[in-house]
Design an enzyme around this catalytic site. Structure first.
Site, PDB file in Angstrom:
ATOM      1  N   CYS A 163     -16.306  14.717  22.248  1.00  0.00           N
ATOM      2  CA  CYS A 163     -17.480  14.780  21.369  1.00  0.00           C
ATOM      3  C   CYS A 163     -18.012  13.382  21.063  1.00  0.00           C
ATOM      4  O   CYS A 163     -19.205  13.164  20.987  1.00  0.00           O
ATOM      5  CB  CYS A 163     -17.143  15.489  20.070  1.00  0.00           C
ATOM      6  SG  CYS A 163     -16.494  17.151  20.295  1.00  0.00           S
ATOM      7  N   ILE A 218     -22.010   3.116   1.516  1.00  0.00           N
ATOM      8  CA  ILE A 218     -23.317   2.501   1.251  1.00  0.00           C
ATOM      9  C   ILE A 218     -23.133   1.079   0.735  1.00  0.00           C
ATOM     10  O   ILE A 218     -22.340   0.836  -0.177  1.00  0.00           O
ATOM     11  CB  ILE A 218     -24.098   3.311   0.199  1.00  0.00           C
ATOM     12  CG1 ILE A 218     -24.285   4.749   0.674  1.00  0.00           C
ATOM     13  CG2 ILE A 218     -25.439   2.653  -0.109  1.00  0.00           C
ATOM     14  CD1 ILE A 218     -24.725   5.680  -0.433  1.00  0.00           C
ATOM     15  N   GLU A 236     -15.513   1.196  -9.420  1.00  0.00           N
ATOM     16  CA  GLU A 236     -16.220   2.329  -8.819  1.00  0.00           C
ATOM     17  C   GLU A 236     -17.515   1.796  -8.223  1.00  0.00           C
ATOM     18  O   GLU A 236     -17.682   0.580  -8.134  1.00  0.00           O
ATOM     19  CB  GLU A 236     -16.463   3.409  -9.877  1.00  0.00           C
ATOM     20  CG  GLU A 236     -17.193   2.912 -11.115  1.00  0.00           C
ATOM     21  CD  GLU A 236     -17.510   4.033 -12.087  1.00  0.00           C
ATOM     22  OE1 GLU A 236     -17.886   5.122 -11.613  1.00  0.00           O
ATOM     23  OE2 GLU A 236     -17.398   3.830 -13.293  1.00  0.00           O
ATOM     24  N   SER A 237     -18.417   2.655  -7.801  1.00  0.00           N
ATOM     25  CA  SER A 237     -19.667   2.195  -7.194  1.00  0.00           C
ATOM     26  C   SER A 237     -20.330   1.194  -8.129  1.00  0.00           C
ATOM     27  O   SER A 237     -20.394   1.452  -9.334  1.00  0.00           O
ATOM     28  CB  SER A 237     -20.608   3.384  -6.962  1.00  0.00           C
ATOM     29  OG  SER A 237     -21.811   2.925  -6.407  1.00  0.00           O
ATOM     30  N   SER A 252     -18.738   6.669   0.336  1.00  0.00           N
ATOM     31  CA  SER A 252     -19.963   7.036   1.066  1.00  0.00           C
ATOM     32  C   SER A 252     -20.390   5.981   2.079  1.00  0.00           C
ATOM     33  O   SER A 252     -21.238   6.251   2.923  1.00  0.00           O
ATOM     34  CB  SER A 252     -21.125   7.245   0.086  1.00  0.00           C
ATOM     35  OG  SER A 252     -20.832   8.262  -0.819  1.00  0.00           O
ATOM     36  N   THR A 269     -11.256   4.404  -0.760  1.00  0.00           N
ATOM     37  CA  THR A 269     -12.013   3.773   0.333  1.00  0.00           C
ATOM     38  C   THR A 269     -12.341   4.768   1.441  1.00  0.00           C
ATOM     39  O   THR A 269     -13.459   4.820   1.944  1.00  0.00           O
ATOM     40  CB  THR A 269     -11.195   2.596   0.910  1.00  0.00           C
ATOM     41  OG1 THR A 269     -11.026   1.628  -0.128  1.00  0.00           O
ATOM     42  CG2 THR A 269     -11.903   1.960   2.091  1.00  0.00           C
ATOM     43  N   GLU A 325       0.856  -1.189   0.000  1.00  0.00           N
ATOM     44  CA  GLU A 325       0.000   0.000   0.000  1.00  0.00           C
ATOM     45  C   GLU A 325       0.890   1.237   0.000  1.00  0.00           C
ATOM     46  O   GLU A 325       1.835   1.322   0.778  1.00  0.00           O
ATOM     47  CB  GLU A 325      -0.910  -0.016   1.237  1.00  0.00           C
ATOM     48  CG  GLU A 325      -1.594   1.295   1.571  1.00  0.00           C
ATOM     49  CD  GLU A 325      -2.426   1.864   0.442  1.00  0.00           C
ATOM     50  OE1 GLU A 325      -3.182   1.105  -0.184  1.00  0.00           O
ATOM     51  OE2 GLU A 325      -2.304   3.080   0.164  1.00  0.00           O
ATOM     52  N   HIS A 342     -24.972  -1.215  -1.366  1.00  0.00           N
ATOM     53  CA  HIS A 342     -26.087  -1.063  -2.302  1.00  0.00           C
ATOM     54  C   HIS A 342     -26.903  -2.345  -2.412  1.00  0.00           C
ATOM     55  O   HIS A 342     -26.414  -3.447  -2.163  1.00  0.00           O
ATOM     56  CB  HIS A 342     -25.554  -0.672  -3.686  1.00  0.00           C
ATOM     57  CG  HIS A 342     -24.994   0.717  -3.715  1.00  0.00           C
ATOM     58  ND1 HIS A 342     -25.795   1.831  -3.724  1.00  0.00           N
ATOM     59  CD2 HIS A 342     -23.711   1.176  -3.706  1.00  0.00           C
ATOM     60  CE1 HIS A 342     -25.027   2.920  -3.731  1.00  0.00           C
ATOM     61  NE2 HIS A 342     -23.761   2.547  -3.719  1.00  0.00           N
TER      62      HIS A 342
END
Lengths: 489, 430
Positions: free
Chosen positions: A407, A52, A341-342, A50, A46, A36, A54
């Site tokens: 926080c 998600i 990609e997505s 987002s 990465t 890496e 899917h």
């Protein structure tokens, strides 16, 4: 550096795909390594993903994207349970505002059925608003997919690498591959600072840079399209605006700009989709923010600019064909993953299995390891514990009573654990523990995190970086800039 | 399960507000006072404020932050009935004043108090809150974080600095970095006037020839790994950058001093209603919040510019918390406050906020307020009744004005009565 270390397989790229491949390979009796270029795994596309998972209705039946997305989605419960990575099936909704958009929803519904997506339904606007009261009143129809989920992508990549390493794989960071040659004894991979690795097989999971790596192997591949996505994170105070991930009908270039709950409890809005001439522009822009606000306020009108606490941008490895590309070279001994990609995050566990099959076809022997342990030691998330559990864990280790990040209520015990699991930088600690991710964005905890990292790694605070090389947080000891020890006025 | 401990007054936070509140509560008769402090020492943010200028009003001396804190800490430590828990993080507070906290040796601690004083202070606004476009390199800090690194940890975050925002901590850090041998290129302020105190502008910027760019902001951050520079643009009356005014300033560090926000996460777990104008709880002149027996003072209530006023306010809260605790001791059924006699105080013309937000009819108390924009020759009025005249008012300087019997007489004559609203305004003097 890797002194001509001999591996059966070297995976290039430590994103969620590369680490998934590494973990899959670590199930077998072979020697695998991952290279890496960043200081920690999961820091390319990465990190800015987002998050998600899917459902799989977005993609054309028969495409790699459709098949591996639906297959990958099914694998997530077990994967995240084994690796103790936060994952929720919060469901997703694609919304329509006009009769034309309703038609599109019906088409996607049918496409989902063709792809084998479970748990879909078409709802009218009012029914959808009973599930999601903050949806815009203009929305007339919703395609809901219960199998949609959310995950922390960086945590997943890290967990996969950690688990692979626990099962015997080697993970090398800050290794930027600059050359690959192939001789009778297999591949020789060289890095920017002169290290070399020998491998019989190569998996190119270099994400946005996979086209460059493929060319190092002599392949003539079309260039990947860097497509920037800006995202903005909202304060947890408005973390319950929506439960589902909310999609508009997609554009030709992307799934559109979304409202995305995260496993950390913040809502995220974005991403934009802007094709970029370069692979290194991760800036956020005023125009991007304006676009995201305008779009998402049409989905959920309660979203407000003043609730934004952080912004970031990532670059997707845009596919020139619109589908995942599995290329091979050297009689299949090098597998190149291009244009992931997505829905690449969702598909990643299935991609990893597919890659293992491709390597097996090219002659790699996959003998299961009898002692493979799919489980990672559980991660203590102090904030989520019951009072009794808190009491117990503090008794075991008083560092869990020291809250470093106020926080997000992250304790010193969790930060030390993250460092022991491989975090070496302030951002690494942040992404593994959430220290610094809250509304004060590290204002209070950064000095403490630096101190803990320095102590645990046995280095000076001056060597602690935000995210690896050239990102040191501190410039010098106090008074170092004063010549001849001038007195402080 | 662990046992529950009891105390008369629990003070959450051992900074300047908590220290003064605890001492005042004891003076007012509270038998047991407990201070819960998350740090390893008392004093709060004062401990990293090594510059002087504290205590001019209260002690008529120029003290450093730690010196100011040590006017209180020995008294607290000398009182055997003030129980100080250091390294103690409060996780939650209920409306019935039950506190859950953690401590390295005691583990999870439950504490039941008759009265609670909130004194948790505030935090700094961040880049995210401003959404400054650009990259996210190393070298961006809030001014307070930089202050901690330099003054407490002993490290310099950078050598060439731009400071966005002219809040007091940013001004103090401009001087500090300069004294440490770093170069402060500029302080950039989006408003047409500085956010910090006039004395800090003079002593921290002017004395060191550090330029202050007003009506300007950072419109882009440059640098992939480390900050390499910022673009500064002038802004129009709507704070929008004016095209063509961009200038590039090379720097390796960007400090943000763009405001403070009262830290009220804990108050909200107890259901304490907040005032959106101050970011702190709505209180009456006793500094009691709308949750009976829970009081607030210091920067958790509203952001102060002088610690002297924090101590003063904390003494009110501590004293009233003690009275509340004593009433609960006398009458375990509890005695609710008589809210029926209260009037609401609202900010009017050119007032950003006024505190307290509720006030008992006839009470002679100090009102604290901030104006929205600077103004010369000002009359401060309360629903038409003149309270005071000022030559000059600025948003950076909190005003303290005594509400006296004569003002109440005028208000009553004008027909003002409990249940009604009073409007505080800053108007040009006739």
């Amino acid at each position: 550096m890797g002194e001509r270390t001999q591996y059966d397989v070297v995976v290039i790229g430590g994103g969620v795909v590369g680490t998934a491949v590494l973990r899959t390979l670590s199930r077998y009796q072979l020697k695998a390594a991952l290279l890496e270029k960043e200081a920690e795994v999961g820091w390319g596309a990465t990190k800015a993903n987002s998050g998600i998972v899917h459902a799989g209705f977005h993609n054309k039946p028969g495409s790699w994207m459709a098949r591996l997305c639906v297959a990958g989605n099914r694998m997530y419960d077990q994967l995240c349970d084994e690796l103790d990575v936060p994952f929720q099936r919060n469901g997703l909704m694609m919304v329509a505002r006009t009769p034309e958009e309703e038609q599109i929803l019906r088409r996607f519904y049918q496409q989902g059925l063709d792809n084998g997506v479970p748990g879909m339904e078409l709802l009218d606007g009012d029914t959808a608003r009973r599930l999601e009261p903050n949806l815009s009143g203009e929305i007339t129809m919703v395609l809901r997919a219960a199998s949609g989920g959310i995950v922390a992508p960086f945590a997943l990549a890290h967990a996969q690498a950690e688990n692979a390493a626990a099962n015997g794989a080697d993970v090398y960071t800050e290794v930027a591959v600059t050359g690959i040659s192939c001789g009778d004894d297999g591949f020789t991979i060289t890095s920017q600072d002169g290290g070399t690795w020998k491998a019989k097989y190569i998996v190119n999971a270099a994400g946005l840079f996979a086209d460059d790596v493929a060319r190092m192997c002599g392949l003539d591949v079309p260039s990947l399209i860097p497509r920037k996505g800006e995202e903005y994170i909202l304060d947890q105070r408005v973390g319950d605006l929506v439960k589902h991930t909310i999609f508009p009908v997609p554009t030709p270039k992307s799934k559109g700009i979304l409202v995305i709950p995260t496993v950390g409890g913040n809502i995220m809005i974005g991403p934009t989709a802007l094709e970029m001439p370069r692979k290194d522009d991760l800036s956020t822009t005023a125009a991007g923010l304006d676009e995201i606000l305008a779009f998402t306020q049409r989905l959920v009108p309660k979203i407000q600019r003043r609730d934004i606490i952080a912004a970031f941008a990532g670059l997707r490895a845009g596919s020139p064909t619109g589908d995942f590309i599995f290329e091979t070279s050297h009689s299949g001994r090098a597998v190149h993953l291009l244009g992931i990609e997505s829905p690449g995050l969702t598909a990643s566990p299935a991609i990893a299995e597919h890659v293992a099959e491709m390597l097996a076809e090219a002659g790699l022997e996959l003998m299961p390891k009898p002692d493979f342990n799919p489980r990672r030691p559980r991660v203590i998330r102090f904030k989520k514990l019951s009072d009794e559990e808190k009491e117990e864990v503090i008794k075991r280790d008083p560092l869990y009573a020291h809250v470093v990040c106020r926080c997000e209520t992250v304790t010193e015990g969790e930060i030390v654990d993250a460092v022991r699991r491989g975090a070496r930088t302030v951002d690494g600690v942040k992404f593994l523990t959430r220290a610094g991710m809250g509304r004060c964005q590290g204002g209070f905890c950064t000095p403490y995190v630096v101190r803990i990292l320095a102590r645990e790694l046995g280095v000076s605070p001056l060597e602690i970086t935000k995210r690896g090389r050239n990102t040191e947080l501190l410039a010098a000891e106090a008074k170092a800039f004063l010549k001849g020890g001038e007195a402080d006025a | 399960m662990r046992s529950i401990r009891y105390t008369d007054v629990a003070v959450i936070g051992g900074g300047p507000a908590g220290l003064a509140a605890a001492l005042a509560a004891r003076r007012a008769g509270a038998e047991h006072v407990t201070i819960l402090e998350r740090n390893h020492e008392l004093g709060g943010i004062l401990q990293q404020c090594i510059h002087n200028g504290f205590g001019l009003h209260r002690f008529k001396e120029e003290l450093t932050g730690p010196e100011y804190a040590y006017r209180f800490i020995p008294q607290v430590e000398a009182d055997p009935n003030i129980h100080v828990y250091l390294n103690t993080m409060v996780l939650s507070l209920t409306p019935t004043k039950e506190i859950t906290a953690i401590h390295p040796d005691h583990g999870l601690v439950k504490l039941k108090a008759k009265a609670v004083v909130l004194a948790m202070g505030c935090r700094e606004r961040t880049r995210g809150a401003l959404t400054i476009p650009g990259t996210r390199p190393a070298g961006i800090y809030t001014a307070g974080t930089a202050q901690r690194f330099v003054n407490m940890e002993g490290y310099m975050p950078g050598k060439r600095v731009v400071i966005l925002g002219s809040g007091d901590i940013g001004l103090i850090m401009a001087r500090r970095f300069t004294l440490e041998g770093a170069k402060v290129e500029a302080v950039v302020e989006i408003m047409p006037y500085p956010a910090g105190l006039a004395r800090n502008i003079a002593q921290c910027l002017e004395d060191f020839n550090i330029p202050l760019y007003l009506s300007s902001t950072v419109t882009m951050i440059h640098g992939k790994d480390r900050v390499e520079g910022v673009t500064v643009s002038q802004v129009d009356d709507n704070w929008c950058p004016i095209a063509g005014t961009e200038r590039y300033i090379p720097c390796d560090t960007l400090l943000l001093s763009v405001g403070l926000i009262p830290e009220n996460e804990l108050s909200q777990t107890a259901g304490v209603p907040l005032d959106p104008r101050t970011g702190g709880p709505v209180v009456d002149e006793k500094r009691e919040t709308l949750v009976s027996g829970i009081f607030a003072c210091g920067n958790v209530l509203h952001v102060h510019d002088l610690v002297d006023y924090v101590s003063e306010e904390a003494e009110i809260a501590g004293e009233e918390a003690a009275r509340h605790a004593l009433r609960e001791t006398a009458d375990e059924a509890g005695s609710g406050r008589d809210g029926g006699q209260q009037l609401a105080l609202k900010p009017g013309s050119n007032l950003r906020y006024v505190l307290p937000q509720r006030i008992t009819a006839g009470a002679e108390v100090d009102l604290y307020m901030r104006v929205s924009h600077p103004m010369d020759a000002v009359t401060l009025t309360l629903s038409g009744v003149t309270l005071a005249k000022k030559r000059q008012v600025r948003p950076s300087e909190m005003l303290k004005i005594r509400l006296k019997a004569q003002h109440w007489e005028s208000l009553f004559q004008a027909g003002k009565a409990p249940g009604q609203e009073l409007l505080v305004a800053a108007e040009p003097s006739a």
